[in-house]
Design a protein around this motif. Structure first.
Motif, mmCIF file in Angstrom:
data_model
loop_
_atom_site.group_PDB
_atom_site.id
_atom_site.type_symbol
_atom_site.label_atom_id
_atom_site.label_comp_id
_atom_site.label_asym_id
_atom_site.label_seq_id
_atom_site.Cartn_x
_atom_site.Cartn_y
_atom_site.Cartn_z
ATOM 1 N N VAL A 148 9.549 -55.224 38.064
ATOM 2 C CA VAL A 148 10.018 -54.941 36.713
ATOM 3 C C VAL A 148 9.954 -56.236 35.934
ATOM 4 C CG1 VAL A 148 11.915 -54.110 35.276
ATOM 5 C CG2 VAL A 148 11.614 -53.179 37.580
ATOM 6 N N LEU A 149 9.201 -56.249 34.852
ATOM 7 C CA LEU A 149 9.054 -57.450 34.031
ATOM 8 C C LEU A 149 9.911 -57.295 32.779
ATOM 9 C CD1 LEU A 149 5.185 -58.036 34.278
ATOM 10 C CD2 LEU A 149 6.989 -58.656 35.897
ATOM 11 N N VAL A 150 10.959 -58.108 32.696
ATOM 12 C CA VAL A 150 11.858 -58.098 31.537
ATOM 13 C C VAL A 150 11.677 -59.424 30.816
ATOM 14 C CG1 VAL A 150 14.233 -57.781 30.745
ATOM 15 C CG2 VAL A 150 13.502 -56.758 32.919
ATOM 16 N N GLY A 151 11.409 -59.371 29.518
ATOM 17 C CA GLY A 151 11.268 -60.612 28.787
ATOM 18 C C GLY A 151 9.838 -61.100 28.728
ATOM 19 N N PRO A 152 9.633 -62.427 28.737
ATOM 20 C CA PRO A 152 8.275 -62.990 28.554
ATOM 21 C C PRO A 152 7.284 -62.415 29.561
ATOM 22 C CG PRO A 152 9.936 -64.710 28.459
ATOM 23 C CD PRO A 152 10.642 -63.474 28.896
ATOM 24 N N LEU A 153 6.151 -61.980 29.059
ATOM 25 C CA LEU A 153 5.132 -61.391 29.927
ATOM 26 C C LEU A 153 4.167 -62.436 30.454
ATOM 27 C CD1 LEU A 153 4.109 -58.108 28.082
ATOM 28 C CD2 LEU A 153 5.496 -58.334 30.137
ATOM 29 N N VAL A 154 3.594 -62.147 31.606
ATOM 30 C CA VAL A 154 2.541 -62.998 32.157
ATOM 31 C C VAL A 154 1.284 -62.798 31.316
ATOM 32 C CG1 VAL A 154 3.498 -62.914 34.470
ATOM 33 C CG2 VAL A 154 1.831 -61.206 33.779
ATOM 34 N N PRO A 155 0.323 -63.704 31.397
ATOM 35 C CA PRO A 155 -0.942 -63.517 30.675
ATOM 36 C C PRO A 155 -1.614 -62.199 31.061
ATOM 37 C CG PRO A 155 -0.764 -65.746 31.512
ATOM 38 C CD PRO A 155 0.391 -64.988 32.095
ATOM 39 N N VAL A 156 -2.427 -61.677 30.151
ATOM 40 C CA VAL A 156 -3.044 -60.369 30.350
ATOM 41 C C VAL A 156 -3.821 -60.288 31.659
ATOM 42 C CG1 VAL A 156 -4.664 -58.685 29.420
ATOM 43 C CG2 VAL A 156 -3.176 -59.943 27.874
ATOM 44 N N ALA A 157 -4.614 -61.298 31.946
ATOM 45 C CA ALA A 157 -5.413 -61.276 33.166
ATOM 46 C C ALA A 157 -4.524 -61.225 34.404
ATOM 47 C CB ALA A 157 -6.326 -62.501 33.214
ATOM 48 N N SER A 158 -3.435 -61.973 34.374
ATOM 49 C CA SER A 158 -2.514 -61.983 35.518
ATOM 50 C C SER A 158 -1.788 -60.655 35.639
ATOM 51 C CB SER A 158 -1.504 -63.121 35.362
ATOM 52 O OG SER A 158 -2.149 -64.370 35.340
ATOM 53 N N LEU A 159 -1.448 -60.049 34.497
ATOM 54 C CA LEU A 159 -0.777 -58.755 34.528
ATOM 55 C C LEU A 159 -1.695 -57.690 35.113
ATOM 56 C CD1 LEU A 159 1.697 -57.048 33.812
ATOM 57 C CD2 LEU A 159 0.764 -56.779 31.503
ATOM 58 N N LEU A 160 -2.954 -57.720 34.739
ATOM 59 C CA LEU A 160 -3.926 -56.779 35.301
ATOM 60 C C LEU A 160 -4.050 -56.961 36.810
ATOM 61 C CD1 LEU A 160 -6.783 -56.790 32.632
ATOM 62 C CD2 LEU A 160 -5.510 -54.788 33.425
ATOM 63 N N ALA A 161 -4.121 -58.216 37.244
ATOM 64 C CA ALA A 161 -4.235 -58.487 38.678
ATOM 65 C C ALA A 161 -2.991 -58.007 39.419
ATOM 66 C CB ALA A 161 -4.440 -59.982 38.909
ATOM 67 N N LEU A 162 -1.822 -58.168 38.788
ATOM 68 C CA LEU A 162 -0.579 -57.739 39.427
ATOM 69 C C LEU A 162 -0.525 -56.224 39.588
ATOM 70 C CD1 LEU A 162 2.229 -58.604 40.473
ATOM 71 C CD2 LEU A 162 3.077 -58.321 38.129
ATOM 72 N N THR A 163 -0.982 -55.488 38.568
ATOM 73 C CA THR A 163 -0.942 -54.030 38.651
ATOM 74 C C THR A 163 -1.921 -53.478 39.674
ATOM 75 O OG1 THR A 163 -2.510 -53.830 36.803
ATOM 76 C CG2 THR A 163 -0.158 -53.756 36.269
ATOM 77 N N GLU A 164 -2.884 -54.294 40.086
ATOM 78 C CA GLU A 164 -3.792 -53.876 41.151
ATOM 79 C C GLU A 164 -3.130 -53.991 42.527
ATOM 80 O OE1 GLU A 164 -6.912 -52.585 41.144
ATOM 81 O OE2 GLU A 164 -6.594 -52.329 39.011
ATOM 82 N N ARG A 165 -2.070 -54.757 42.584
ATOM 83 C CA ARG A 165 -1.413 -55.007 43.876
ATOM 84 C C ARG A 165 -0.151 -54.176 44.082
ATOM 85 N NH1 ARG A 165 -1.353 -61.390 45.124
ATOM 86 N NH2 ARG A 165 -0.592 -60.516 47.084
ATOM 87 N N LEU A 166 0.553 -53.841 43.000
ATOM 88 C CA LEU A 166 1.796 -53.095 43.136
ATOM 89 C C LEU A 166 2.163 -52.438 41.809
ATOM 90 C CD1 LEU A 166 4.764 -55.655 43.263
ATOM 91 C CD2 LEU A 166 2.508 -56.228 42.477
ATOM 92 N N PRO A 167 3.010 -51.410 41.838
ATOM 93 C CA PRO A 167 3.436 -50.772 40.596
ATOM 94 C C PRO A 167 4.244 -51.743 39.734
ATOM 95 C CG PRO A 167 3.912 -49.376 42.492
ATOM 96 C CD PRO A 167 3.527 -50.722 43.029
ATOM 97 N N VAL A 168 4.006 -51.704 38.434
ATOM 98 C CA VAL A 168 4.677 -52.612 37.505
ATOM 99 C C VAL A 168 5.223 -51.822 36.325
ATOM 100 C CG1 VAL A 168 4.396 -54.579 35.948
ATOM 101 C CG2 VAL A 168 3.167 -54.531 38.130
ATOM 102 N N VAL A 169 6.461 -52.111 35.949
ATOM 103 C CA VAL A 169 7.047 -51.553 34.736
ATOM 104 C C VAL A 169 7.477 -52.708 33.844
ATOM 105 C CG1 VAL A 169 8.945 -50.236 33.735
ATOM 106 C CG2 VAL A 169 7.839 -49.413 35.798
ATOM 107 N N VAL A 170 7.072 -52.669 32.598
ATOM 108 C CA VAL A 170 7.496 -53.640 31.598
ATOM 109 C C VAL A 170 8.662 -53.028 30.832
ATOM 110 C CG1 VAL A 170 6.832 -54.913 29.528
ATOM 111 C CG2 VAL A 170 5.203 -54.644 31.404
ATOM 112 N N VAL A 171 9.768 -53.759 30.738
ATOM 113 C CA VAL A 171 10.970 -53.243 30.081
ATOM 114 C C VAL A 171 11.214 -53.982 28.775
ATOM 115 C CG1 VAL A 171 13.489 -53.046 30.230
ATOM 116 C CG2 VAL A 171 12.074 -52.477 32.202
ATOM 117 N N GLY A 172 11.447 -53.234 27.711
ATOM 118 C CA GLY A 172 11.894 -53.812 26.459
ATOM 119 C C GLY A 172 10.829 -54.115 25.446
ATOM 120 N N GLN A 173 9.560 -54.013 25.804
ATOM 121 C CA GLN A 173 8.488 -54.302 24.859
ATOM 122 C C GLN A 173 7.194 -53.651 25.334
ATOM 123 O OE1 GLN A 173 6.968 -58.454 25.149
ATOM 124 N NE2 GLN A 173 8.579 -58.702 26.678
ATOM 125 N N SER A 174 6.218 -53.605 24.447
ATOM 126 C CA SER A 174 4.925 -53.050 24.805
ATOM 127 C C SER A 174 4.200 -53.991 25.754
ATOM 128 C CB SER A 174 4.067 -52.827 23.549
ATOM 129 O OG SER A 174 4.681 -51.882 22.697
#
Length: 361
Positions: A142-168
């Motif tokens: 669960v990512l709350v607050g500052p997001l990782v860079p787009v490329a890193s976020l994409l890589a993370l979602t390939e490894r495990l389920p991810v939910v971003v809380v509080g923002q797009s």
């Protein structure tokens, strides 16, 4: 069928009381040595499966309690290919994030999961926070607050389920659970206009997460009320210092009759500086925060604010993650599957920092 263990594995002669080194926590073998039974028999008792007599069970549990032994549940899960850990990134300087984290703990533990917190600080990036979650073999994030860079976020979602809380999210592969900020700012503007306010200022969040949507929500709501000409925006931020700086700017440039801040922390700084500068709230100016964090509910502040319902956001986020994990036990997901966005309605909480305008602006 449980494996039968012969009770003759017990040591029938008088046994000594082996000492456990203070430098490490007690192990299952320590319990076996102290109780005078084999490790296999002690394991059966600790796991709560049939195979040991009541006398043996009581002796083992008594020794385990004396030694302070706790079963290593995480090791068993890892051996089975699971960690049952939900990782959470959050900002330490944001009171709302702590509310969300508390809700995540409650929802996760109710479903048999544990939580690993990894903070984002001035010296620790969001990317570092995420890497810590991976190091701990978290099954979901669960990512709350500052997001990782787009490329890193994409890589993370390939490894495990991810939910971003509080923002797009800036990735279509992550699920999102948030409050529509534009709606929340609209509620704040509607409330102030109903009290007769016309000269309303928004102290924005600068480059903070969600600041753009809140800024847009403010200008849209003011335009809807025919007040675009009296709407002003002052650059702010997400902490008390930003609020204090905005308060000084507003006093120097001419006070509006009402202010809506980016968040509650910003509002606290604004209120404190107003007191120092002799500005009364809500007499001279009404103030509305955003988040309804714990600080807004303090008896000496009683801040009117837009509630994001952090506990609800947390519960929905954990529900989404567990659903993903149940469907795909290895934590992976199809790259073609689009994200799901859940919008939780905001709510205006009226307290003591807003009142009818003294003279229509």
């Amino acid at each position: 069928m449980p494996t039968a263990v012969n009770e003759t594995d017990a040591v029938t002669s008088e046994h000594s009381e082996p000492a456990v080194p203070a430098s490490r926590p007690p192990t299952l073998q320590d319990v076996a040595d102290r109780a005078g039974f084999s490790r296999a028999l002690v394991s059966i008792v600790i796991r709560g499966v049939p195979g040991a007599s009541e006398t043996t069970r009581q002796r083992v549990l008594e020794v385990a309690d004396q030694l302070g032994y706790r079963p290593d549940g995480r090791a068993r899960l890892l051996a089975a290919g699971r960690s049952k850990l939900i990782g959470v990134t959050l900002g330490l300087d944001n009171p709302f994030h702590s509310d969300v984290a508390a809700g995540i703990y409650q929802a996760a533990e109710a479903s048999g999961y544990q939580v690993v917190l990894s903070a984002v600080t001035a010296s620790r990036t969001a990317q570092q926070a995420v890497e810590t979650l991976l190091d701990y073999r978290c099954e979901a994030a669960v990512l709350v607050g500052p997001l990782v860079p787009v490329a890193s976020l994409l890589a993370l979602t390939e490894r495990l389920p991810v939910v971003v809380v509080g923002q797009s999210a800036r990735s279509r592969a992550a699920d999102v659970v948030r409050v529509p900020a534009a709606v929340g700012l609209g509620l704040a503007v509607d409330h102030l206009v109903s009290l007769g306010h016309r000269r309303i200022t928004h102290v924005d969040g600068g480059r903070a997460p969600g600041a753009v949507e809140r800024r847009t929500g403010f200008t849209s709501a003011m335009r809807r009320h025919g007040l675009a000409g009296t709407a002003t925006i002052v650059r702010g931020g997400g902490d008390e210092e930003a609020g204090a700086a905005a308060a000084r700017e507003l006093v120097d440039g001419g006070l509006p009759t009402a202010v809506i801040t980016y968040n509650d922390a910003c509002a606290v700084g604004l209120l404190d500086m107003f007191v120092r500068l002799g500005v009364t709230v809500p007499g001279d100016v009404s103030v509305v925060g955003y988040d309804d964090s714990k600080v807004a509910r303090l008896s000496y502040l009683r801040l009117t604010t837009v509630s994001q319902d952090g506990r609800r956001l947390a519960a929905v986020a954990v529900e989404r993650l567990i659903e993903r994990l149940d469907r795909q036990p290895d934590g992976r997901r199809a790259t073609s599957e689009l994200k799901r966005e859940v919008l939780v309605p905001p709510r205006l909480v009226v307290r003591a920092t807003t009142a009818a305008v003294r003279q229509p602006g």
